[in-house]
Design an enzyme around this catalytic site. Structure first.
Site, PDB file in Angstrom:
ATOM      1  N   SER A 220       0.838  -1.187   0.000  1.00 25.12           N
ATOM      2  CA  SER A 220       0.000   0.000   0.000  1.00 25.12           C
ATOM      3  C   SER A 220       0.881   1.248   0.000  1.00 25.12           C
ATOM      4  CB  SER A 220      -0.956  -0.069   1.194  1.00 25.12           C
ATOM      5  OG  SER A 220      -2.117   0.668   0.923  1.00 25.12           O
ATOM      6  N   HIS A 354      -7.159  -6.111   1.384  1.00 24.30           N
ATOM      7  CA  HIS A 354      -6.025  -5.249   1.033  1.00 24.30           C
ATOM      8  C   HIS A 354      -4.791  -5.654   1.853  1.00 24.30           C
ATOM      9  CE1 HIS A 354      -3.879  -1.773  -0.296  1.00 24.30           C
ATOM     10  NE2 HIS A 354      -4.021  -1.060   0.803  1.00 24.30           N
TER      11      HIS A 354
HETATM   12  C1  MCU Z   1      -2.872   2.172  -1.512  1.00 24.35           C
HETATM   13  O1  MCU Z   1      -2.197   2.926  -0.524  1.00 24.35           O
HETATM   14  C2  MCU Z   1      -2.845   3.862   0.303  1.00 24.35           C
HETATM   15  C3  MCU Z   1      -3.698   4.816  -0.485  1.00 24.35           C
HETATM   16  O2  MCU Z   1      -2.898   5.486  -1.440  1.00 24.35           O
HETATM   17  C4  MCU Z   1      -4.339   5.822   0.467  1.00 24.35           C
HETATM   18  O3  MCU Z   1      -5.228   6.666  -0.224  1.00 24.35           O
HETATM   19  C5  MCU Z   1      -5.080   5.147   1.589  1.00 24.35           C
HETATM   20  O4  MCU Z   1      -5.447   6.094   2.510  1.00 24.35           O
HETATM   21  O5  MCU Z   1      -4.210   4.264   2.230  1.00 24.35           O
HETATM   22  C6  MCU Z   1      -3.678   3.241   1.446  1.00 24.35           C
HETATM   23  C7  MCU Z   1      -2.843   2.431   2.401  1.00 24.35           C
HETATM   24  O6  MCU Z   1      -1.695   2.726   2.639  1.00 24.35           O
HETATM   25  O7  MCU Z   1      -3.499   1.483   3.081  1.00 24.35           O
HETATM   26  C8  MCU Z   1      -2.829   0.787   4.080  1.00 24.35           C
END
Ligand code: MCU
Length: 409
Positions: A220, A354
């Site tokens: 992420s 996720h």
């Molecule tokens: C996918 O990574 C991020 C995303 O870019 C953000 O918008 C969200 O808030 O958090 C995601 C993440 O890091 O989830 C753990």
């Protein structure tokens, strides 16, 4: 003829590996390689062509690509990442181990300021291999299954540069050293920390790490960071971003296209308000993406010819699935041009939370570890999506409108 050139290139990279035992490397860019941080007057609605220099002349050789890669690195810092400082004269480390837990402590000094940070390395039990343990540097511990026989360094990247929200700007160890006005984004600060860890491992034989066998991963937001570390740090042999989405293995232009076709994805305009992964300067470009003389296909292409496999999750529109697939398809042309398409993988499936790991991805992951970290023979041809991109149309030639050359030695 083309095939022959590709085989020859493979041979050259293989020889480099055999001689140095190191990740395949590009030559150093020549002294005449110019690396400005901006290209004025640039505009392109499609993804920018990897195979032309900033001045429009063609990239034809591997040495040309080394210069083009340096140009891309400078542009990414100039537009979205801020300045990545280099190695420090005043850098020291200490290491202690108790059982399978090691602690690597690093002290960095510059301009009369000093910071220290410690990372835990978890070792396999058993006899240390003659060349040391292969290592995975895992942003915030990572979330992929790491095969047995690897040491794992858990990297507290959020300690190096905080990433809670927009108020994290300039917060964290990196900014204690370089000042809160440093242009570096949090992700850039994290790359700096990874490089200092590797610097210290190089001078710390007691840590028993095989310096030719280092992988990096994260998921992420930390996947965005892991991709950037692999792009900027050539001592990393294998880069494994997991579900990095927008700002990671997705391209800014393609994420906007998804949004324009009704998909609720993360775009550049949103990301600069949400957190500090990008420099403050990037906010000046998020509404005019066509002026960017790069996109993230070129960030990922900086990893080539070293190993790169990215994983994405089709269950979340927010990750911008068309963008990741299209962007990595564009990156793939650079690995093809270098004669090593098998060094770049992409897998995009759903059916899991996720950052959770579905078992059917383990075959490709293990193959990439075997081939690029352990120097074993494995088939690494994995490039697929099962996605329909939430109904957003994908037409490769609209975005990837260059001819892929075979770069010669
Ligand atoms: C996918 O990574 C991020 C995303 O870019 C953000 O918008 C969200 O808030 O958090 C995601 C993440 O890091 O989830 C753990």
């Amino acid at each position: 003829m083309k095939f022959f050139a590709a085989v020859q290139l493979n041979l050259v990279f293989a020889l480099l590996e055999a001689v140095h035992g190191a990740p395949p490397a590009l030559p150093s860019p020549s002294a005449s390689c110019s690396t400005p941080t901006t290209v004025s007057g640039f505009t392109n609605a499609a993804l920018p062509d990897p195979f032309v220099f900033n001045d429009g002349t063609p990239v034809q050789t591997v040495e040309d690509w080394a210069c083009r890669r340096a140009q891309i690195g400078a542009l990414i810092q100039g537009y979205e990442a801020g300045t990545l400082p280099g190695k420090l004269d005043q850098l020291s480390g200490s290491f202690s181990q108790s059982g399978t837990k090691g602690t690597l402590t690093i002290t960095a000094e510059t301009g009369g300021k000093s910071i220290s940070f410690a990372s835990t390395i978890t070792y396999p039990s058993g006899t240390v291999p003659a060349s040391g343990w292969p290592l995975v540097i895992a942003y915030e511990g990572g979330s992929i299954p790491i095969p047995s026989g690897f040491a794992v360094l858990s990297y507290s990247n959020s300690n190096m540069a905080q990433q809670n929200d927009a108020s994290s700007r300039g917060q964290g160890l990196f900014f204690q050293l370089y000042g809160t006005n440093a242009t570096a984004s949090a992700m850039t600060a994290w790359v700096w920390g990874v490089s200092r860890i590797i610097d210290v491992l190089e001078t710390t034989p007691a840590a028993n790490i095989n310096l030719q066998a280092i992988a990096v991963t994260g998921c992420s937001r930390d996947g965005k960071g892991a991709l950037m570390a692999g792009a900027f740090e050539p001592r990393i042999a294998l880069t494994i971003p997991q579900e990095s989405g927008s700002g990671g293995d997705a391209c800014w232009r393609l994420s906007l296209w998804e949004q324009q076709h009704g998909s609720v994805v993360q775009t550049a305009t949103e990301i600069v308000t949400e957190n500090v992964w990008f420099s403050t300067n990037f906010a000046n470009f998020v509404n005019t993406l066509n002026v960017l003389p790069y996109d993230h296909h070129l960030l990922a292409a900086m990893v080539a010819p070293r190993g790169l496999i990215s994983y994405e999750n089709t269950d979340f529109a927010w990750l911008s699935p068309l963008s990741s697939f299209g962007c990595m398809s564009a990156t793939h042309t650079v690995f093809q041009a270098l004669g090593v398409p098998q060094n770049h993988g992409f897998e995009q499936i759903g059916g899991h939370a996720h950052c959770a790991w579905p078992a059917n991805l383990t075959a490709s992951l293990d193959a990439f570890f075997d081939s690029f970290v352990l120097n074993q023979t494995a088939s690494t041809t994995f490039f697929s999506t099962n996605d329909v991109f939430y109904g957003v149309p994908w037409n490769a030639s609209q975005w990837i409108n260059w001819t892929t050359p075979t770069l010669t030695q």
